[in-house]
Design a protein around this motif. Structure first.
Motif, mmCIF file in Angstrom:
data_model
loop_
_atom_site.group_PDB
_atom_site.id
_atom_site.type_symbol
_atom_site.label_atom_id
_atom_site.label_comp_id
_atom_site.label_asym_id
_atom_site.label_seq_id
_atom_site.Cartn_x
_atom_site.Cartn_y
_atom_site.Cartn_z
ATOM 1 N N ALA A 167 0.823 -1.225 0.000
ATOM 2 C CA ALA A 167 0.000 0.000 0.000
ATOM 3 C C ALA A 167 0.852 1.267 0.000
ATOM 4 C CB ALA A 167 -0.949 -0.018 1.195
ATOM 5 N N LYS A 168 2.078 1.172 0.537
ATOM 6 C CA LYS A 168 2.967 2.341 0.582
ATOM 7 C C LYS A 168 3.405 2.761 -0.824
ATOM 8 C CE LYS A 168 7.110 2.077 2.281
ATOM 9 N NZ LYS A 168 7.968 1.178 3.035
ATOM 10 N N HIS A 169 3.289 1.823 -1.772
ATOM 11 C CA HIS A 169 3.731 2.108 -3.141
ATOM 12 C C HIS A 169 2.566 2.452 -4.074
ATOM 13 C CE1 HIS A 169 7.233 0.171 -1.380
ATOM 14 N NE2 HIS A 169 7.941 0.764 -2.323
ATOM 15 N N VAL A 170 1.423 2.788 -3.463
ATOM 16 C CA VAL A 170 0.272 3.259 -4.248
ATOM 17 C C VAL A 170 0.167 4.765 -4.065
ATOM 18 C CG1 VAL A 170 -2.237 3.181 -4.516
ATOM 19 C CG2 VAL A 170 -0.984 1.086 -3.959
ATOM 20 N N PHE A 171 0.074 5.476 -5.173
ATOM 21 C CA PHE A 171 -0.124 6.922 -5.137
ATOM 22 C C PHE A 171 -1.367 7.246 -5.949
ATOM 23 C CE2 PHE A 171 4.393 6.205 -4.574
ATOM 24 C CZ PHE A 171 4.753 7.109 -3.597
ATOM 25 N N THR A 172 -2.182 8.148 -5.461
ATOM 26 C CA THR A 172 -3.343 8.569 -6.258
ATOM 27 C C THR A 172 -3.369 10.091 -6.332
ATOM 28 O OG1 THR A 172 -4.755 8.508 -4.292
ATOM 29 C CG2 THR A 172 -4.765 6.547 -5.698
#
Length: 198
Positions: A167-172
């Motif tokens: 989840a730390k490597h998801v950016f929106t």
């Protein structure tokens, strides 16, 4: 400051996988390319430094260039700016499979003992979520640190989290113009990943 100043010189093998589906549109596709150019510009580019490859996808993956194709920053930036927009639907699963089969290979410039980073940018959900999840699971078994950047209101957070390493490597971001705000954060997280292998 020294840590991040030095980061640009740490070797990394980075591939961008860019969504060129119909919902993106050519002007927003251009904003993705501008984002990639700005990202590339912050690193030392070359066969002993950071290498960057680009692939695009819609209904099918479209090969653009491998990491070892442009070993200097000016030629790389020029090539990124010249990537064509080829519209279609969103077959993220085929695109992930293509990258695994082709991009992180010695012939494409993949180096031993250098961190592998894949950055997937998309504005929507894949046409086949089950297949996309299955390919993402394979990807995670390949030691490729994967970022997922979701753009706009049509994204699926759960799918992005499947694609990304965690989840730390998801950016929106809310829209393509907001990509600028991601630069520093993405580079910081990518840099942390580069140091983990030393």
């Amino acid at each position: 400051m020294g840590f991040f100043a030095a980061c640009g010189t740490v070797p990394a093998d980075i591939v961008f996988l860019l969504d060129s589906s119909g919902s993106v549109g050519s002007s927003n596709f251009q904003k993705q390319l501008d984002f990639v150019k700005r990202f590339a510009n912050t690193f030392d580019i070359g066969p002993n430094n950071v290498q960057i490859g680009v692939e695009t996808f819609a209904t099918t993956p479209h090969h653009q260039f491998y990491m070892n194709k442009y070993p200097t920053k000016p030629t790389l930036l020029n090539a990124i700016g010249s990537v064509p927009y080829q519209s279609g639907s969103t077959h993220t699963d085929l695109a992930l499979k293509y990258v695994m089969d082709n991009d992180f290979k010695p012939a494409a410039g993949d180096r031993d003992h250098v961190v592998n980073i894949l950055i997937v940018m998309t504005d929507g959900q894949s046409n086949d979520r089950v297949a996309t999840t299955a390919q993402a699971t394979k990807l995670h078994g390949m030691n490729i640190k994967t970022f997922a950047i979701g753009i706009g209101s049509g994204i699926n957070q759960a799918e992005l989290e499947h694609i990304a390493t965690d989840a730390k490597h998801v950016f929106t971001v809310s829209n393509f113009d907001a990509l600028n705000t991601l630069q520093a954060e993405l580079k910081k997280t990518a840099c942390e990943g580069m140091y983990l292998i030393y």
